[in-house]
Write a protein that holds these residues in place. Structure first.
Motif, PDB file in Angstrom:
ATOM      1  N   LEU A   1     -11.688  -4.364   2.538  1.00 30.48           N
ATOM      2  CA  LEU A   1     -11.197  -3.541   3.643  1.00 30.48           C
ATOM      3  C   LEU A   1      -9.868  -4.105   4.157  1.00 30.48           C
ATOM      4  O   LEU A   1      -8.922  -3.361   4.412  1.00 30.48           O
ATOM      5  CB  LEU A   1     -12.222  -3.513   4.787  1.00 30.48           C
ATOM      6  CG  LEU A   1     -11.858  -2.605   5.961  1.00 30.48           C
ATOM      7  CD1 LEU A   1     -12.073  -1.150   5.587  1.00 30.48           C
ATOM      8  CD2 LEU A   1     -12.670  -2.947   7.202  1.00 30.48           C
ATOM      9  N   GLY A   2      -9.814  -5.427   4.272  1.00 29.22           N
ATOM     10  CA  GLY A   2      -8.593  -6.072   4.776  1.00 29.22           C
ATOM     11  C   GLY A   2      -7.410  -5.844   3.851  1.00 29.22           C
ATOM     12  O   GLY A   2      -6.309  -5.543   4.301  1.00 29.22           O
ATOM     13  N   LEU A   3      -7.652  -5.967   2.548  1.00 25.87           N
ATOM     14  CA  LEU A   3      -6.569  -5.741   1.583  1.00 25.87           C
ATOM     15  C   LEU A   3      -6.095  -4.295   1.666  1.00 25.87           C
ATOM     16  O   LEU A   3      -4.893  -4.019   1.687  1.00 25.87           O
ATOM     17  CB  LEU A   3      -7.039  -6.072   0.168  1.00 25.87           C
ATOM     18  CG  LEU A   3      -7.275  -7.560  -0.128  1.00 25.87           C
ATOM     19  CD1 LEU A   3      -7.881  -7.753  -1.513  1.00 25.87           C
ATOM     20  CD2 LEU A   3      -5.972  -8.340  -0.016  1.00 25.87           C
ATOM     21  N   SER A   4      -7.059  -3.376   1.719  1.00 19.43           N
ATOM     22  CA  SER A   4      -6.725  -1.957   1.813  1.00 19.43           C
ATOM     23  C   SER A   4      -5.913  -1.698   3.079  1.00 19.43           C
ATOM     24  O   SER A   4      -4.893  -1.010   3.048  1.00 19.43           O
ATOM     25  CB  SER A   4      -8.025  -1.159   1.816  1.00 19.43           C
ATOM     26  OG  SER A   4      -7.800   0.152   2.199  1.00 19.43           O
ATOM     27  N   PHE A   5      -6.361  -2.307   4.179  1.00 16.35           N
ATOM     28  CA  PHE A   5      -5.671  -2.142   5.462  1.00 16.35           C
ATOM     29  C   PHE A   5      -4.214  -2.596   5.366  1.00 16.35           C
ATOM     30  O   PHE A   5      -3.293  -1.887   5.782  1.00 16.35           O
ATOM     31  CB  PHE A   5      -6.408  -2.949   6.534  1.00 16.35           C
ATOM     32  CG  PHE A   5      -5.756  -2.921   7.883  1.00 16.35           C
ATOM     33  CD1 PHE A   5      -6.012  -1.889   8.775  1.00 16.35           C
ATOM     34  CD2 PHE A   5      -4.870  -3.922   8.272  1.00 16.35           C
ATOM     35  CE1 PHE A   5      -5.405  -1.861  10.018  1.00 16.35           C
ATOM     36  CE2 PHE A   5      -4.257  -3.889   9.516  1.00 16.35           C
ATOM     37  CZ  PHE A   5      -4.531  -2.859  10.381  1.00 16.35           C
TER      38      PHE A   5
END
Lengths: 422, 402
Positions: free
Chosen positions: B286-290
Motif C-alpha cells: 500500500l505504501g509503495l502504491s501510495f
C-alpha cells in the motif's frame, strides 16, 4: 576507507577552520557555548590541570578499553561515509558543522567519550546482581554488554543534540547569497547526521529489550529539546539570561521530583540560581543522570539505588558546568563568554541594572559588551558564589559515591570529581 | 453482509457513492495541498479553492471507481466513515500528549503545529483499519480495538510529522497542508529541536506499550526514514541500479512506516507470525502504491488543475518513477538526472519528455500492481467490514485523481 576519508577531510579543514574561526564564531555567536559543548579538553589544557587528563585516562583503563563511540561499526556505515563525502563539499565554507565534526574526531578521546566513560564507571562501581548470566558480562571490564551499549547510546544522543544545535538559522540573518548555498547544504547534512544518530540510538535501545529504560532515555532526548527553548534567545538561538526579579516578585517554585515528566518551570525565570540549575539540568544533567540511572537498572539494582544514580549524574553534570563557567574568569580576559554562566547570573542578580548590557544582545550575542560584564563579574562575588555552587554539587555527587562499595571504579570517579575542584 | 453482530453493524456504514461530503474531503487533503501550493494566486483563494479542487478530483474518482469495484455493486465502504469513532479526537489526543511533555510554550506551539486536524490521517486510518481487521480475524465479531493499537495509530502519525518537520528544513519548503511550513515561521534550530521532541515523545509512548517486539518494529521505521533520506542525497550511475535505488528509497521513506505500524498493531492483537507478516506486506505494498501515485501526481495533478507544471520533485533534483521510466525512451534524460536537473531548462525539458513518453502510464501500472497485491493480501483475512475497508483503501490510494 570512510574513516580515513573523514579524517582527511577534517584534517584539511582544520587549517581552514582555525583561520576562519572568527567567521565560525559569527554564526555560532559565542564560541563558548557551554552546556553540552565539547571543550573539556581545551579547558583541561588551558587550566594546566594535568590531574584531569590523568584522571580520565586512568579511568579509561579501568573499564577495559576507551568507550568506543567512534566504533568501527559506526565509522564503516554507508551513511557516515556519505556524510564524509558531503562534508568535503563544505570545506572552505563557514558552516559550524565542520567545527562540530572536527571536535568529534580530534577531541574525541578526552571529551566526547567522557560521558560514556562516566556511565561505565558508575556501572562498574555499583556492580551487578549475581543472577546475570556470564554471557551478558564483559568480564574483563567488569560491566555488562548492555551497559556498554547504553554508554554508546548516551554518546550518540549527546552528539546528535550537539549537531542539531549547530544548525545555522538561515532566515534570521541575511546571509550573503554565495554563502547561503553552503549554509543550506550544511544544515541539511547536520540535520540528517543528527537524525541518523538519533535513529541509531532508538534501535540500540530497542535491542536492550527493556521498555522502562527506553522510556527513561527517550525522556532525556525530550529534555535536551526542551533545553533549547528555555528563556530568551538571540536570532541564532544563543541563550540569554532572564531579567533578574526582586525576591518579592518571584513566583513560588515547585518541587522538582520529576524524572519522566518534564521539569516544571514555575519560579525559574528571574531567579539566578534556579534558572541556572534548570537550564543545565535540561541541557546536560538529565541525560547524564538518566543514563547513570539506566545503567543501574540494567544491572538489576533496586529503584532506590537507581534514583541515587540519577542524582549522581545530575550533580556531576552541574559541577562540571560550574567548572566550565568558572573557566572564563581564571585565565586572561576572554573575548566573549557564556551569558548564561553562573558567575554572570549571580552578578546580574546582585546588580540588576547590568541587565541593559544583556538586552543589547537580543539580536546577536556578539553585540554584547563583554568587557563591561567581565569587569562587573570580577569585581563582584559571582565567582565566589559559583565556587560555592560547584562545591555543593561536588559534595552531593560524592555522597552518592560513598554509598558504592570501595573499588577502583569508585576511586576513578572520585579522582575525576577531585580534578574539578577549583 | 447481515451476519455481523448488532454492535459491529451499528458502526458499519455502507455508503452509496455520492458526491463527496466532508469526509472524503480528507482523503484528498494531500492532493489539494499540491493544488493550492503551486500557484502564486492561491493565497486568498483559501479553503474555497481546496474544496472545489477536491470536488473535482472526487468526481473523477466517482466515475472510475464505480467501474473498478464491481464486487460491491454500487456500494462502497468508506473507511473514514467506518472508523469515525476511532479516529475522532486522534489529533486532540496527540496534541495533549505533546503538551503534557513540555513546559516550554513555544516548543508546544511548534510541535503541535501540524496536528491541526487538516491532514488526511491516512496512516492512523490504515493502522486502525488493520487493527480491527486482524482482531476480527483472530477473535471474531465481538473483538474491539485495543487502546494500545490506537496508540500505535497516533505514534505513526507522530513519526510521520516529525519527519515532515525535518524535511521542511531540508527542502526549504514554504507551504505544507495549505499553510506556511514550520521553517518559515520559526528558526531552523528550534524547528529541528521540535522534530526531535516529537520523536522523543513518540518513543516514550512506544515504550509505555511495554512490548519488546513492537518497540523493535517501530524503531526500524525511524532508521528507515533516515536511511531513505540519505539515499535521496545521492544518485546512481546505471539505469538498473537507479530504479532499484528508487524503489528501496521509496520503501524506506514511505512504505516502511505504514508497513511496520500495521505489523505492530497485528503483533499487539496477538496474531500469529504469518498474519503479522501478511499485515506487513499489505502495508508495504500500500505504501509503495501510495508513493508511486504521489510521484505521478507531481506531474499530472497540477498540470490539470492549474494549466501549468509544478514538478516539485524535479525542482528538488529528484528523479522519481515517471522520469526513470521515461529514460528508456529518451536517454537524453540521463545526464539531467545525474546533474539533478540543475541547469537552466532541465526541469521543463524533463517534464515535457515525461509527458511525451509512457512514463506516467508505466508508473500508474506499477502503482496498480502494488495496490492489487495489497488487496489480494487483505482478501486472505477473515471477511469483515474492516477487511473490506482495507481493500477499498488500496483503491482510494490508487484513484486519488483520475
Amino acid at each position: 576507507m570512510s574513516f580515513s576519508c573523514l579524517r582527511c577531510v577534517v584534517r584539511y579543514d582544520l587549517v581552514k577552520v582555525c583561520s576562519s574561526s572568527a567567521l565560525v564564531t559569527k554564526y555560532l555567536g559565542s564560541s563558548r557555548e557551554l552546556s553540552t559543548s565539547s571543550n573539556l579538553r581545551a579547558v583541561a589544557q588551558q587550566n594546566t590541570k594535568p590531574d584531569w587528563n590523568r584522571a580520565v585516562s586512568e579511568a579509561e583503563k579501568i573499564v577495559g578499553y576507551p568507550t568506543s563511540f567512534l566504533s568501527l561499526r559506526w565509522v564503516l556505515s554507508d551513511e557516515i561515509a556519505n556524510v564524509a563525502l558531503h562534508l568535503r563539499k563544505l570545506v572552505g565554507s563557514n558552516h559550524p558543522l565542520l567545527k562540530t565534526a572536527k571536535n568529534l574526531i580530534y577531541n574525541g578521546k578526552n571529551n566526547m567519550q567522557a560521558w560514556g566513560l562516566i556511565v561505565l564507571l558508575v556501572s562498574k562501581a555499583a556492580g551487578h546482581s549475581p543472577e546475570i548470566p556470564d554471557m551478558e558480562q564483559d568480564k574483563a571490564a567488569g560491566v555488562l554488554h548492555s551497559q556498554r551499549a547504553l554508554a554508546e547510546v548516551t554518546e550518540m544522543i549527546r552528539t546528535s543534540h550537539l549537531v542539531h544545535k549547530g544548525l545555522v538559522n538561515m532566515n534570521a540573518r541575511q546571509v550573503v547569497p554565495s554563502e547561503s548555498d553552503d549554509m543550506l547544504f550544511g544544515n541539511k547534512i547536520a540535520l540528517l547526521s543528527g537524525d541518523y544518530l538519533l535513529a541509531n540510538s532508538c534501535t540500540e535501545l530497542a535491542n536492550l529489550r527493556n521498555q522502562e529504560l527506553v522510556e527513561l532515555m527517550s525522556s532525556a532526548v525530550r529534555d535536551l529539546a526542551e533545553a533549547e527553548f528555555l528563556g530568551d534567545r538571540d536570532e541564532q538561538n544563543n541563550p540569554l539570561p532572564s531579567r533578574p526579579l526582586p525576591h518579592d516578585q518571584r513566583e513560588a517554585a515547585t518541587e522538582w521530583d520529576c524524572v519522566l515528566s518534564p521539569l516544571p518551570m514555575a519560579g525559574v525565570a528571574g531567579c539566578a540560581r534556579r534558572e541556572w540549575v534548570a537550564r543545565h539540568v535540561l541541557a546536560a544533567g538529565a541525560l547524564l543522570g538518566k543514563s547513570c540511572s539506566a545503567a543501574l537498572k540494567l544491572a538489576g539494582h533496586k529503584p532506590a539505588l537507581q534514583t541515587q544514580g540519577y542524582l549522581f549524574g545530575c550533580h556531576l553534570a552541574l559541577a562540571w558546568q560550574a567548572f566550565l563557567d568558572l573557566e572564563a574568569f581564571t585565565g586572561p580576559e576572554p573575548d566573549s563568554f557564556s551569558l548564561v554562566g553562573a558567575p554572570l547570573a549571580f552578578t546580574l542578580e546582585a546588580r540588576p541594572t547590568l541587565y541593559s548590557y544583556i538586552e543589547a544582545g537580543k539580536k546577536s550575542v556578539r553585540d554584547v559588551d563583554y568587557h563591561e560584564l567581565y569587569k562587573a563579574v570580577v569585581e563582584g562575588n559571582g565567582i565566589e558564589q559559583t565556587k560555592q555552587l560547584q562545591r555543593e554539587h561536588i559534595n552531593s555527587a560524592r555522597e552518592v559515591l560513598d554509598s558504592f562499595p570501595y573499588c577502583d571504579a569508585r576511586t576513578a570517579l572520585t579522582n575525576i570529581i577531585v580534578a574539578m575542584i577549583p | 453482509m447481515c451476519q455481523f453482530g448488532p454492535k459491529v453493524r451499528r458502526q458499519t456504514v455502507f455508503v452509496k457513492l455520492k458526491p463527496p461530503g466532508p469526509s472524503p474531503l480528507r482523503i484528498f487533503g494531500k492532493t489539494c495541498q499540491r493544488v493550492t501550493t503551486c500557484g502564486p494566486a492561491c493565497g486568498s483563494a483559501g479553503s474555497g479553492a481546496v474544496a472545489g479542487a477536491a470536488r473535482r478530483l472526487a468526481s473523477s474518482l466517482q466515475s472510475t471507481s464505480t467501474g473498478s469495484l464491481p464486487d460491491y455493486g454500487k456500494q462502497i465502504v468508506d473507511p473514514y466513515r467506518l472508523l469515525e469513532d476511532d479516529l475522532n479526537g486522534i489529533y486532540e489526543d496527540i496534541r495533549s500528549e505533546l503538551e503534557r511533555n513540555t513546559n516550554q510554550p513555544e516548543l508546544n506551539t511548534i510541535a503541535t503545529y501540524y496536528f491541526d486536524g487538516q491532514g488526511k490521517a491516512l496512516r492512523p486510518m490504515v493502522a486502525i483499519l488493520m487493527a480491527r481487521a486482524v482482531n476480527y480475524h483472530v477473535y471474531g465479531e465481538n473483538s474491539a480495538l485495543l487502546p494500545s493499537q490506537r496508540q500505535v495509530a497516533m505514534i505513526s502519525e507522530m513519526i510521520h510529522s516529525a519527519s515532515l518537520i525535518h524535511d521542511d528544513v531540508i527542502d526549504q519548503s514554504d507551504f505544507r497542508r495549505g499553510k506556511p511550513s514550520v521553517n518559515v515561521l520559526w528558526n531552523h534550530k528550534k524547528v529541528a529541536m521540535a522534530g526531535d521532541f516529537i520523536l522523543a515523545v513518540a518513543s516514550m509512548m512506544i515504550a509505555r506499550l511495554r512490548s519488546d517486539e513492537v518497540t523493535l518494529v517501530l524503531s526500524q521505521v525511524v532508521t528507515d526514514l533516515v536511511q531513505g533520506e540519505f539515499m535521496q542525497l545521492g544518485s546512481k550511475e546505471t539505469e538498473n541500479e537507479r530504479f532499484a535505488h528508487y524503489l528501496t528509497k521509496t520503501y524506506r521513506k514511505t512504505a516502511s512506516l505504514i508497513a511496520n505500524s500495521v505489523k505492530a498493531v497485528a503483533l499487539l492483537s496477538g496474531a500469529d507470525e504469518s498474519t503479522s507478516e501478511l499485515a506487513f506486506q499489505y502495508g508495504r505494498n500500500l505504501g509503495l502504491s501510495f508513493q508511486l501515485v504521489d510521484d505521478l501526481l507531481d506531474f499530472v495533478s497540477s498540470a490539470q488543475a492549474m494549466g501549468k507544471p509544478t514538478a516539485a520533485d524535479l525542482r528538488l533534483g529528484l528523479a522519481t518513477a515517471p522520469v526513470l521510466f521515461a529514460c528508456e525512451k529518451y536517454p537524453e534524460l540521463n545526464p539531467m538526472i545525474m546533474r539533478r536537473f540543475q541547469e537552466a531548462g532541465d526541469v521543463e525539458k524533463a517534464f515535457e519528455l515525461v509527458h511525451k513518453s509512457r512514463g506516467l502510464e508505466q508508473t500508474r501500472f506499477l502503482a496498480r500492481k502494488h495496490g492489487l497485491e495489497a488487496a489480494r493480501l487483505a482478501h486472505e483475512l477473515a471477511d469483515s467490514p474492516y477487511q473490506k475497508g482495507l481493500i477499498v483503501t488500496t483503491d482510494l490510494v490508487l484513484n486519488r485523481i483520475k
